[in-house]
Design a protein around this motif. Structure first.
Motif, mmCIF file in Angstrom:
data_model
loop_
_atom_site.group_PDB
_atom_site.id
_atom_site.type_symbol
_atom_site.label_atom_id
_atom_site.label_comp_id
_atom_site.label_asym_id
_atom_site.label_seq_id
_atom_site.Cartn_x
_atom_site.Cartn_y
_atom_site.Cartn_z
ATOM 1 N N ASN A 26 0.746 -1.143 0.022
ATOM 2 C CA ASN A 26 -0.118 -0.090 -0.040
ATOM 3 C C ASN A 26 0.723 1.302 0.105
ATOM 4 O O ASN A 26 0.278 2.346 -0.090
ATOM 5 N N GLY A 27 2.311 1.034 0.240
ATOM 6 C CA GLY A 27 3.141 2.240 -0.216
ATOM 7 C C GLY A 27 3.410 3.072 1.157
ATOM 8 O O GLY A 27 4.111 4.035 1.109
ATOM 9 N N THR A 29 4.480 1.172 3.861
ATOM 10 C CA THR A 29 5.491 0.089 4.715
ATOM 11 C C THR A 29 6.360 0.339 5.608
ATOM 12 O O THR A 29 6.160 0.283 6.901
ATOM 13 N N TYR A 30 7.066 1.429 5.280
ATOM 14 C CA TYR A 30 8.351 1.535 5.973
ATOM 15 C C TYR A 30 7.934 2.633 7.116
ATOM 16 O O TYR A 30 8.609 2.672 8.035
ATOM 17 N N GLU A 31 6.978 3.651 6.962
ATOM 18 C CA GLU A 31 6.526 4.383 8.036
ATOM 19 C C GLU A 31 5.926 3.585 8.957
ATOM 20 O O GLU A 31 6.275 3.799 10.246
ATOM 21 N N GLU A 32 5.067 2.734 8.687
ATOM 22 C CA GLU A 32 4.233 1.774 9.760
ATOM 23 C C GLU A 32 5.326 0.976 10.398
ATOM 24 O O GLU A 32 5.306 0.933 11.807
ATOM 25 N N LEU A 33 6.267 0.230 9.760
ATOM 26 C CA LEU A 33 7.358 -0.591 10.495
ATOM 27 C C LEU A 33 8.021 0.366 11.324
ATOM 28 O O LEU A 33 8.326 -0.189 12.536
ATOM 29 N N CYS A 34 8.786 1.296 10.894
ATOM 30 C CA CYS A 34 9.367 2.196 11.724
ATOM 31 C C CYS A 34 8.850 2.675 13.074
ATOM 32 O O CYS A 34 9.198 2.653 14.139
ATOM 33 N N SER A 35 7.573 2.980 12.962
ATOM 34 C CA SER A 35 6.787 3.433 14.068
ATOM 35 C C SER A 35 6.503 2.355 15.080
ATOM 36 O O SER A 35 6.810 2.599 16.121
ATOM 37 N N LYS A 55 4.058 -4.825 3.335
ATOM 38 C CA LYS A 55 2.950 -5.063 4.436
ATOM 39 C C LYS A 55 1.881 -5.534 3.390
ATOM 40 O O LYS A 55 1.328 -4.925 2.494
ATOM 41 N N LEU A 56 1.590 -6.978 3.716
ATOM 42 C CA LEU A 56 0.604 -7.506 2.914
ATOM 43 C C LEU A 56 -0.910 -7.300 3.470
ATOM 44 O O LEU A 56 -1.029 -7.020 4.716
ATOM 45 N N PRO A 57 -1.970 -7.192 2.529
ATOM 46 C CA PRO A 57 -3.226 -6.709 3.095
ATOM 47 C C PRO A 57 -3.696 -8.064 3.978
ATOM 48 O O PRO A 57 -2.939 -9.018 3.933
ATOM 49 N N ASP A 58 -4.808 -7.704 4.692
ATOM 50 C CA ASP A 58 -5.130 -8.953 5.531
ATOM 51 C C ASP A 58 -5.877 -9.983 5.027
ATOM 52 O O ASP A 58 -6.110 -10.894 5.604
#
Length: 262
Positions: A26-27, A29-35, A55-58
């Motif tokens: 979804n574009g 990934t890195y922001e979510e992972l680092c958070s 990040k794979l979707p649900d």
């Protein structure tokens, strides 16, 4: 004995799986992972991007992949036919030539890591991070550590680093040491199992690196932080300063176990 033609087909199919999975990303990934993992340094972000995370979707439709010749050997499905890694941060495990051997999905839930039970993947025989050998073959110093994110944190300091993916390190993996570096430095976690690794030289490393003390937090409402693994240490300290301290200790320490004061 490995059937090379079969392995080549397997590797090609896994490359197609990875390409398909990346198309679902979804574009953010890195922001979510680092958070979620409290990463703030740009050098760590660069390493995460180098390794490759999505990040794979649900819910993941596996139908476009089911016609791949090696599909049943890639280990992508649960018993109920769902994608094993859906909803997780997914990254590849590669061999020293860059072929994908398995995919691992991480998420901060009770499972933490889920690994595809792929035919050519075995924790007993390979390290995570072997694709680094293409540019770091016989490096002067290389690190071996327990966790995947531990190895990535050490890579953010500029070191070649390989993860055992657990506290056990087999003899077959130790045979790879001459390829990893002239000096192989072990970094086990700062817990009971990790102490046994260092005290009894269970990994047969040149030296071991650990640390003593706790990170003092200025906020009186928060107790001092006990740093369990090298990933914690890298998060809490300035990257350049930490690299400088480690380099100095590697160059001057005479003991088998190097203890950093934190």
């Amino acid at each position: 004995m490995i059937d090379l033609k079969e392995f080549e087909l397997y590797a090609q199919d896994f490359a197609r799986v990875w390409k398909y999975f990346k198309s679902l990303e979804n574009g953010s990934t890195y922001e979510e992972l680092c958070s979620l993992r409290f990463y703030t340094d740009s050098s760590m972000v660069a390493v995460l991007k180098e390794v490759g995370f999505i990040k794979l979707p649900d819910e993941v439709d596996l139908e476009p992949l089911r016609q791949l010749p090696s599909y049943s050997e890639l280990g992508l499905e649960t018993k109920t036919g769902r994608c094993l890694l859906e909803g997780r941060f997914v990254f590849p495990v590669k061999d020293m030539l860059g072929n994908i051997l398995a995919l691992i999905g991480w998420y901060p839930d009770e499972k933490k890591y889920i690994t595809t039970p792929s035919k050519y993947f075995s924790r007993k025989h390979i390290f995570f991070g072997l694709e680094q050998l293409g540019r770091n073959l016989h490096s002067d110093v290389a690190f071996v550590c327990e966790g995947i994110f531990d190895s990535l944190s050490l890579r953010s300091l500029g070191y070649p680093a390989y993860a055992t993916m657990g506290v056990e390190l087999s003899k077959s993996k130790q045979l790879l040491y001459p390829l990893l570096g002239r000096k192989v430095i072990g970094v086990s976690d700062r817990d009971r199992a990790g102490s046994k690794v260092r005290d009894h030289d269970k990994w047969n490393c040149t030296k071991y690196l650990t640390w003593v003390g706790e990170y003092e937090v200025e906020d009186e409402a928060i107790e001092n932080i006990r740093i369990k693994d090298i990933d914690d240490l890298v998060k809490l300290y300035d990257v350049e300063s930490l690299r400088e301290v480690i380099d100095e200790e590697l160059a001057t320490s005479q003991g088998k176990i190097i203890k950093l004061e934190v």
